[in-house]
Write a protein that holds these residues in place. Structure first.
Motif, PDB file in Angstrom:
ATOM      1  N   ILE A   4      42.874  41.597  30.052  1.00  0.00           N
ATOM      2  CA  ILE A   4      41.590  41.525  30.733  1.00  0.00           C
ATOM      3  C   ILE A   4      41.803  41.849  32.208  1.00  0.00           C
ATOM      4  CG2 ILE A   4      39.651  40.058  31.394  1.00  0.00           C
ATOM      5  CD1 ILE A   4      39.769  40.666  28.410  1.00  0.00           C
ATOM      6  N   VAL A   5      41.128  42.891  32.684  1.00  0.00           N
ATOM      7  CA  VAL A   5      41.133  43.213  34.114  1.00  0.00           C
ATOM      8  C   VAL A   5      39.998  42.412  34.751  1.00  0.00           C
ATOM      9  CG1 VAL A   5      41.015  45.026  35.844  1.00  0.00           C
ATOM     10  CG2 VAL A   5      41.971  45.523  33.579  1.00  0.00           C
ATOM     11  N   LEU A   6      40.316  41.645  35.780  1.00  0.00           N
ATOM     12  CA  LEU A   6      39.355  40.679  36.331  1.00  0.00           C
ATOM     13  C   LEU A   6      39.217  40.843  37.834  1.00  0.00           C
ATOM     14  CD1 LEU A   6      39.078  36.926  35.455  1.00  0.00           C
ATOM     15  CD2 LEU A   6      39.344  37.600  37.843  1.00  0.00           C
ATOM     16  N   ASP A   7      37.980  40.679  38.311  1.00  0.00           N
ATOM     17  CA  ASP A   7      37.736  40.673  39.756  1.00  0.00           C
ATOM     18  C   ASP A   7      36.595  39.697  40.045  1.00  0.00           C
ATOM     19  OD1 ASP A   7      38.388  41.987  42.416  1.00  0.00           O
ATOM     20  OD2 ASP A   7      36.221  42.243  42.345  1.00  0.00           O
ATOM     21  N   THR A   8      36.604  39.143  41.240  1.00  0.00           N
ATOM     22  CA  THR A   8      35.545  38.223  41.645  1.00  0.00           C
ATOM     23  C   THR A   8      35.047  38.585  43.036  1.00  0.00           C
ATOM     24  OG1 THR A   8      37.010  36.618  42.726  1.00  0.00           O
ATOM     25  CG2 THR A   8      36.644  36.349  40.350  1.00  0.00           C
ATOM     26  N   GLU A   9      33.850  38.113  43.350  1.00  0.00           N
ATOM     27  CA  GLU A   9      33.335  38.109  44.722  1.00  0.00           C
ATOM     28  C   GLU A   9      32.995  36.669  45.068  1.00  0.00           C
ATOM     29  OE1 GLU A   9      33.516  40.656  46.622  1.00  0.00           O
ATOM     30  OE2 GLU A   9      34.013  42.103  45.045  1.00  0.00           O
ATOM     31  N   GLY A  18      34.798  24.759  50.744  1.00  0.00           N
ATOM     32  CA  GLY A  18      33.384  24.913  50.415  1.00  0.00           C
ATOM     33  C   GLY A  18      32.950  26.284  49.955  1.00  0.00           C
ATOM     34  N   ASP A  19      33.842  27.252  49.925  1.00  0.00           N
ATOM     35  CA  ASP A  19      33.459  28.581  49.444  1.00  0.00           C
ATOM     36  C   ASP A  19      33.367  28.588  47.921  1.00  0.00           C
ATOM     37  OD1 ASP A  19      33.202  30.106  51.882  1.00  0.00           O
ATOM     38  OD2 ASP A  19      35.367  29.854  52.121  1.00  0.00           O
ATOM     39  N   ARG A  20      32.542  29.499  47.379  1.00  0.00           N
ATOM     40  CA  ARG A  20      32.282  29.517  45.945  1.00  0.00           C
ATOM     41  C   ARG A  20      32.235  30.958  45.409  1.00  0.00           C
ATOM     42  NH1 ARG A  20      33.602  25.198  46.627  1.00  0.00           N
ATOM     43  NH2 ARG A  20      32.575  23.198  46.162  1.00  0.00           N
ATOM     44  N   LEU A  21      32.377  31.051  44.103  1.00  0.00           N
ATOM     45  CA  LEU A  21      32.229  32.334  43.426  1.00  0.00           C
ATOM     46  C   LEU A  21      30.766  32.767  43.439  1.00  0.00           C
ATOM     47  CD1 LEU A  21      34.382  31.631  40.225  1.00  0.00           C
ATOM     48  CD2 LEU A  21      34.965  33.248  42.047  1.00  0.00           C
ATOM     49  N   VAL A  22      30.536  34.076  43.596  1.00  0.00           N
ATOM     50  CA  VAL A  22      29.178  34.617  43.470  1.00  0.00           C
ATOM     51  C   VAL A  22      29.104  35.700  42.400  1.00  0.00           C
ATOM     52  CG1 VAL A  22      28.531  34.080  45.853  1.00  0.00           C
ATOM     53  CG2 VAL A  22      29.555  36.308  45.327  1.00  0.00           C
ATOM     54  N   GLU A  23      30.263  36.183  41.924  1.00  0.00           N
ATOM     55  CA  GLU A  23      30.251  37.233  40.900  1.00  0.00           C
ATOM     56  C   GLU A  23      31.605  37.262  40.195  1.00  0.00           C
ATOM     57  OE1 GLU A  23      29.263  42.044  40.462  1.00  0.00           O
ATOM     58  OE2 GLU A  23      29.722  41.180  42.432  1.00  0.00           O
ATOM     59  N   ILE A  24      31.555  37.479  38.875  1.00  0.00           N
ATOM     60  CA  ILE A  24      32.763  37.684  38.075  1.00  0.00           C
ATOM     61  C   ILE A  24      32.575  38.948  37.247  1.00  0.00           C
ATOM     62  CG2 ILE A  24      34.253  36.791  36.237  1.00  0.00           C
ATOM     63  CD1 ILE A  24      33.484  33.998  36.991  1.00  0.00           C
ATOM     64  N   GLY A  25      33.596  39.805  37.248  1.00  0.00           N
ATOM     65  CA  GLY A  25      33.566  41.007  36.424  1.00  0.00           C
ATOM     66  C   GLY A  25      34.866  41.148  35.655  1.00  0.00           C
ATOM     67  N   CYS A  26      34.774  41.378  34.350  1.00  0.00           N
ATOM     68  CA  CYS A  26      35.965  41.511  33.498  1.00  0.00           C
ATOM     69  C   CYS A  26      35.839  42.743  32.619  1.00  0.00           C
ATOM     70  CB  CYS A  26      36.134  40.289  32.605  1.00  0.00           C
ATOM     71  SG  CYS A  26      36.302  38.718  33.453  1.00  0.00           S
ATOM     72  N   ILE A  27      36.948  43.463  32.465  1.00  0.00           N
ATOM     73  CA  ILE A  27      37.022  44.646  31.603  1.00  0.00           C
ATOM     74  C   ILE A  27      38.089  44.398  30.542  1.00  0.00           C
ATOM     75  CG2 ILE A  27      37.532  47.119  31.502  1.00  0.00           C
ATOM     76  CD1 ILE A  27      35.026  46.591  33.048  1.00  0.00           C
ATOM     77  N   GLU A  28      37.758  44.643  29.295  1.00  0.00           N
ATOM     78  CA  GLU A  28      38.730  44.465  28.212  1.00  0.00           C
ATOM     79  C   GLU A  28      39.552  45.731  28.013  1.00  0.00           C
ATOM     80  OE1 GLU A  28      38.391  42.572  23.838  1.00  0.00           O
ATOM     81  OE2 GLU A  28      37.534  44.588  23.982  1.00  0.00           O
ATOM     82  N   LEU A  29      40.866  45.565  27.909  1.00  0.00           N
ATOM     83  CA  LEU A  29      41.778  46.660  27.595  1.00  0.00           C
ATOM     84  C   LEU A  29      42.465  46.372  26.264  1.00  0.00           C
ATOM     85  CD1 LEU A  29      43.723  47.214  30.975  1.00  0.00           C
ATOM     86  CD2 LEU A  29      41.561  48.240  30.248  1.00  0.00           C
ATOM     87  N   ALA A 152      32.250  43.083  41.675  1.00  0.00           N
ATOM     88  CA  ALA A 152      33.290  42.620  40.765  1.00  0.00           C
ATOM     89  C   ALA A 152      33.484  43.550  39.574  1.00  0.00           C
ATOM     90  CB  ALA A 152      32.967  41.201  40.285  1.00  0.00           C
ATOM     91  N   LEU A 153      32.396  44.001  38.949  1.00  0.00           N
ATOM     92  CA  LEU A 153      32.547  44.839  37.762  1.00  0.00           C
ATOM     93  C   LEU A 153      33.049  46.233  38.128  1.00  0.00           C
ATOM     94  CD1 LEU A 153      32.245  44.903  34.702  1.00  0.00           C
ATOM     95  CD2 LEU A 153      29.930  45.784  35.024  1.00  0.00           C
ATOM     96  N   LEU A 154      32.498  46.827  39.180  1.00  0.00           N
ATOM     97  CA  LEU A 154      32.959  48.141  39.623  1.00  0.00           C
ATOM     98  C   LEU A 154      34.428  48.087  40.028  1.00  0.00           C
ATOM     99  CD1 LEU A 154      32.615  51.081  40.513  1.00  0.00           C
ATOM    100  CD2 LEU A 154      31.724  50.250  42.696  1.00  0.00           C
ATOM    101  N   ASP A 155      34.795  47.060  40.774  1.00  0.00           N
ATOM    102  CA  ASP A 155      36.183  46.943  41.214  1.00  0.00           C
ATOM    103  C   ASP A 155      37.121  46.728  40.021  1.00  0.00           C
ATOM    104  OD1 ASP A 155      35.231  47.265  43.720  1.00  0.00           O
ATOM    105  OD2 ASP A 155      35.795  45.292  44.480  1.00  0.00           O
ATOM    106  N   ALA A 156      36.669  46.001  39.005  1.00  0.00           N
ATOM    107  CA  ALA A 156      37.487  45.810  37.809  1.00  0.00           C
ATOM    108  C   ALA A 156      37.685  47.131  37.072  1.00  0.00           C
ATOM    109  CB  ALA A 156      36.847  44.769  36.891  1.00  0.00           C
ATOM    110  N   GLN A 157      36.643  47.957  37.041  1.00  0.00           N
ATOM    111  CA  GLN A 157      36.767  49.260  36.384  1.00  0.00           C
ATOM    112  C   GLN A 157      37.754  50.157  37.138  1.00  0.00           C
ATOM    113  OE1 GLN A 157      32.583  50.256  36.411  1.00  0.00           O
ATOM    114  NE2 GLN A 157      32.316  49.668  34.269  1.00  0.00           N
TER     115      GLN A 157
END
Length: 229
Positions: A4-9, A18-29, A152-157
Motif C-alpha cells: 500500500i502506497v500511503l500519503d497524508t495531509e 495538537g495537529d491532526r490529519l486532514v486527508e489520507i490517500g492510499c494506492i494498492e499495488l 494525499a491521493l495524487l501524491d500517493a499515485q
C-alpha cells in the motif's frame, strides 16, 4: 505481493502539540503494479487549519467541517491496508500521525517496521541529491504538472511511480514480448504435453548413401584408420 502506497495531509508537524490529519490517500499495488483500488478520505481535524498548512494543501477549515472524523473511517482504513507493507515518503511523519489517531481511539499502533521509506531509499541510491517527491519525479521524468498543491491521493499515485523507479523500473520489454508473441510462438506453445514439455519433430540421424560413400573414400586415404581396425 501486496503493498500500500500511503500519503497524508495534516494541519501541521506534530500531533502531540495538537495537529491532526486532514486527508489520507492510499494506492494498492500488486507485484509493484497499481491495481486501480484506492482509499481516499478527507477528515475533519476538529480544529482550525493554519494558513501555513492551507497554503500547502488547499484544504480549508470550512471545506473540512462536514467531513468525517478519523474514528468514523478508522475500521475501513485498517481493513484496506490490512497487514500489507506501507510505502511512504518520509515514513516517520505519516506513521506518527496515523498511530496517534489509532491509539487515541483505542487501537494498536501499526509497527514502524511495516513502513518502506522511499526517502531513505532515494538517499541510499542517490547520496547527496534532493530526495523530495518533486525532485524524484523530475529525475525519473514522471509528470507531476498537476501537483500545484499537495494532495494525499495524487501524491500517493506519484509516489507509486517513483517507488517503481527506485526499485529499478518496469521491465517493459518482458511485457511487450509477451503481448507481441508471434503466431508461430503461440502454435508452438499449444503443441505441448500435459507435463508442459514441447513435442519436437524427430530429427534424421541415419547417414545417406552419399555421406557413407564420402566417408569410405576419406578413411581409405588414412594410414591405419581406426574405422578399419
Amino acid at each position: 505481493m501486496r503493498e500500500i502506497v500511503l500519503d497524508t495531509e495534516t494541519t501541521g508537524f506534530d500531533p502531540v502539540t495538537g495537529d491532526r490529519l486532514v486527508e489520507i490517500g492510499c494506492i494498492e499495488l500488486e507485484n509493484h503494479i497499481q491495481t486501480g483500488r484506492n482509499f481516499h478520505r478527507y477528515l475533519n481535524p476538529e480544529r482550525e487549519v493554519p494558513d501555513a498548512a492551507f497554503r500547502i494543501h488547499g484544504l480549508s477549515t470550512a471545506f473540512l467541517a462536514d467531513k468525517p472524523k478519523f474514528a468514523a473511517i478508522m475500521d475501513e482504513f485498517l481493513e484496506f491496508v490490512a497487514d500489507s507493507p506501507l510505502v511512504i515518503h518520509n515514513a516517520e511523519f505519516d506513521m506518527k500521525f496515523i498511530n496517534y489517531e489509532l491509539e487515541k481511539n483505542g487501537r494498536k499502533a501499526i509497527p514502524f517496521q511495516r513502513a518502506i521509506d522511499t526517502v531513505k531509499m532515494a538517499r541510499t541510491k542517490f547520496p547527496g541529491s534532493p530526495a523530495s517527491l518533486d525532485a524524484l519525479c523530475k529525475r525519473f521524468n514522471i509528470d507531476n504538472s498537476n501537483r500545484t498543491l499537495h494532495g494525499a491521493l495524487l501524491d500517493a499515485q506519484l509516489l507509486a511511480d517513483v517507488y517503481m523507479e527506485l526499485l529499478g523500473g518496469r521491465q517493459t520489454g518482458l511485457v511487450l514480448a509477451a503481448e507481441t508473441a508471434s503466431s508461430s510462438d503461440l502454435n508452438f506453445a499449444k503443441r505441448t504435453t500435459a507435463g508442459n514439455r514441447p513435442i519436437r519433430e524427430p530429427r534424421p540421424h541415419v547417414a545417406t548413401d552419399d555421406e557413407l560413400a564420402a566417408h569410405k573414400s576419406f578413411i581409405g586415404k588414412l594410414k591405419d584408420a581406426i574405422w578399419l581396425q
